[in-house]
Design an enzyme around this catalytic site. Sequence first.
Site, PDB file in Angstrom:
ATOM      1  N   CYS B  92       0.824  -1.221   0.000  1.00 31.28           N
ATOM      2  CA  CYS B  92       0.000   0.000   0.000  1.00 31.28           C
ATOM      3  C   CYS B  92       0.853   1.264   0.000  1.00 31.28           C
ATOM      4  CB  CYS B  92      -0.947  -0.010   1.186  1.00 31.28           C
ATOM      5  SG  CYS B  92      -1.993  -1.469   1.180  1.00 31.28           S
ATOM      6  N   CYS B 241     -12.607   0.770   9.025  1.00 29.89           N
ATOM      7  CA  CYS B 241     -11.818   0.206   7.912  1.00 29.89           C
ATOM      8  C   CYS B 241     -11.956   1.051   6.655  1.00 29.89           C
ATOM      9  CB  CYS B 241     -12.318  -1.191   7.579  1.00 29.89           C
ATOM     10  SG  CYS B 241     -12.470  -2.289   9.006  1.00 29.89           S
ATOM     11  N   SER B 242     -10.855   1.255   5.944  1.00 29.08           N
ATOM     12  CA  SER B 242     -10.925   1.902   4.639  1.00 29.08           C
ATOM     13  C   SER B 242     -11.543   0.908   3.652  1.00 29.08           C
ATOM     14  CB  SER B 242      -9.533   2.351   4.189  1.00 29.08           C
ATOM     15  OG  SER B 242      -8.673   1.236   4.080  1.00 29.08           O
ATOM     16  N   LYS B 362      -9.723   6.427   4.589  1.00 26.58           N
ATOM     17  CA  LYS B 362     -10.985   6.006   5.211  1.00 26.58           C
ATOM     18  C   LYS B 362     -12.206   6.454   4.424  1.00 26.58           C
ATOM     19  CE  LYS B 362     -13.844   4.498   8.069  1.00 26.58           C
ATOM     20  NZ  LYS B 362     -14.651   4.309   6.855  1.00 26.58           N
ATOM     21  N   HIS B 366      -9.297   3.850  -0.928  1.00 19.45           N
ATOM     22  CA  HIS B 366      -7.928   3.349  -0.836  1.00 19.45           C
ATOM     23  C   HIS B 366      -7.622   2.370  -1.975  1.00 19.45           C
ATOM     24  CE1 HIS B 366      -4.145   2.133   0.688  1.00 19.45           C
ATOM     25  NE2 HIS B 366      -4.521   1.215   1.548  1.00 19.45           N
TER      26      HIS B 366
END
Lengths: 420, 420
Positions: B92, B241-242, B362, B366
């Site tokens: 990421c 969670c994203s 978020k 993402h």
Amino acid sequence: MAKKLSRGVAVVGVGMSKFGAFPGKSSRDLFVEAYQELRQSVQKGFNPQEIEAFYMGNFSSDQFENQAHLAPIVASWVGLSPVASMRIEDACASGGVALRQAVLAVASGQCDVVLAGGLEKMTDLPAARVTDTLALAADTMFEVPAGFTFPGFYASMASAYLDEYGADGEALLRVAIKNHENGALNEKAQFGQRISDVMASKKAKAAQKGQPVPEWADEIAFLKDGKANPMIAWPLRLFDCSPVSDGAAAVLLVSADLAERYSDHPIFIIGSGQASDGALAERESLTSVPSAARAAAQAYEMAGVTAQDIDFAEVHDCFTIAEIMAVEDLGFFPRGEGWKAELEGKTARNGEKPVNTSGGLKSKGHPVGASGIAQVVEMWKQLNGLAGARQLQPQPKLGLTHNVGGTGQTCVVHIFERRS
Amino acid sequence: MAKKLSRGVAVVGVGMSKFGAFPGKSSRDLFVEAYQELRQSVQKGFNPQEIEAFYMGNFSSDQFENQAHLAPIVASWVGLSPVASMRIEDACASGGVALRQAVLAVASGQCDVVLAGGLEKMTDLPAARVTDTLALAADTMFEVPAGFTFPGFYASMASAYLDEYGADGEALLRVAIKNHENGALNEKAQFGQRISDVMASKKAKAAQKGQPVPEWADEIAFLKDGKANPMIAWPLRLFDCSPVSDGAAAVLLVSADLAERYSDHPIFIIGSGQASDGALAERESLTSVPSAARAAAQAYEMAGVTAQDIDFAEVHDCFTIAEIMAVEDLGFFPRGEGWKAELEGKTARNGEKPVNTSGGLKSKGHPVGASGIAQVVEMWKQLNGLAGARQLQPQPKLGLTHNVGGTGQTCVVHIFERRS
């Protein structure tokens, strides 16, 4: 576009694992072997904590080993955390492009000591899945749905080449014979056998089984025998193709002014070039790789040398036709005459322009992310007179590496010089 | 280790696609959107042929789209062949590391004009396969077989954090509320809704269906409702969670001395740092990310600034706990007090240290390889006063980006400055 490097870059150590099929060994295990050999190769030693960045070429550990984010994992595995670590992916040119990024990191003054590595663990997958995974290096939106995998791409280039230049297909076989000849003298090569060794072994096996012993007049006759050397994609046969391999390689780069702290026999990287291209179908011609000619032009300009000055080269012979096109794209031989040079032995160890003294991808093996780094290992050995039975005489001063991704969507070229 | 850049580096244009789920669009299509916006953002225009290298962050197009070797393919798609093109993969953090390589290429003098991009197309795979694919960013030899996927990793860090500092879990929810608040003001964000909007919409839906309308006293009560906000891995709930996203982003870098040829309002990259680490289980503590602190220290040293000097930051809030650890690792708040800062609103747009004004991972989304580049888009907008309804006042001068790969096996930090 091809600018001078801000400061000089030296190679002070190299290492590679044996190339081959190693069930039970992961890519990180193979990298340990390469890195350990590298450590021993640095004449005056070094402290691993001096390494400031780790550039790692890898094509698809995601698919081959179910592992991404491999650079920091490998760095941790050999004790290099918290070094800045990254994976560079440009298909089969991943290693060469990782090398180039390492060169830039040193040339920029950002780092004094950098590790460049490459690795691939391909043999855990079934062969059909390996072919499909390699095909991800082509354009999977257009090229792959049309039925192409890599043997097909290079077969298209080979048939176009033979047609355009009226070339004798025997030239392809000569590339294979030469590279197996060289690889037989390289203890790290996947195939330690000359083609004549393969012939002899087939004969012995037939005799052992009480079967009729095949009569081949010579290696060319053997390679033209459809049973001994089956057609893969016309005109390419089995022995025209590089193998599926596991392996790793590593090189340690430092700024030129620090080189003597590490070694009395560094070699210097004086030229670097890289270019990209679209899909094969978009090109004007199938018989050359424009990204190779461009990358070479950049590297020659930066180094201030010409193709004629290069003493020897490691080129990307993923298929035999690729070497023939490479020796033209690099300017070693005129357009359309590479095949003649191969037929006439000009690229042999005792020829005017030795190519793939290591055995090349064809015989040494082709763990795709490692190949571009393993080429540097051969530069180091030949330039330093450490290549044993395959050592070029007189000891060369200038060498070149040529590493291709896909059908030439990527090509990267580097030029190496011995000054001692 | 953190050396000065050989020459200055300026950002003169940025662009990004909308983030979200876009069936029928490939990553190259999304990159076209980002690149077109970038072209329009370069005030005085530029000729794409000036671009000398293309650094592209991407985590796993191999798995997500069955396409590797994506950098030259994308370059060709937007008309940039034969530019030197490479994919950088550090999970990421791929986008942030691509940015760093682009910075090095300019700082080294090798290139004057460089394109850095990032992209990921994640939503074509079924959700379970996305989770498995993301898990390839962990160590699949040790961590994944133990049952971990990423929500579990960050849940472990969150529970350790809450325990070690006696922190109030409400702080996690406050991160989500704030970032959704910001993202609601970002037309490119995947989620354009405040948490209160989500509440209102759920109430309206219930009323429409003639079901009992839920009574939530406030957003916190809503987020603590196990039905409205289900537990994913204790203590992390859905809104911690994203999301899974598609998207692309791009930035154009030039050497500082050429900046005014392109723009009267460039922003300058004055600090860059990167560090790696081993698996989560190998670390001494679960409540901080050592690679983040190291990368930040390098970037601060290079820039000659401290955490106190930074006006605002985009940090890697893949999970709410990640933002809390980030604001400590970056030195914005003392160790163990990040949660209080979030509770007290210190990271809000009107707080002392605004964090994730874009909405962060978020709320903005993402698409993993794009996130590190999209952070630069927010730097550009805030530093240039172009952030519309979410614009910070007074207009900031110094910003920071923090991009994490995996659980912190990679972290990369950059510092941006406005001089006009």
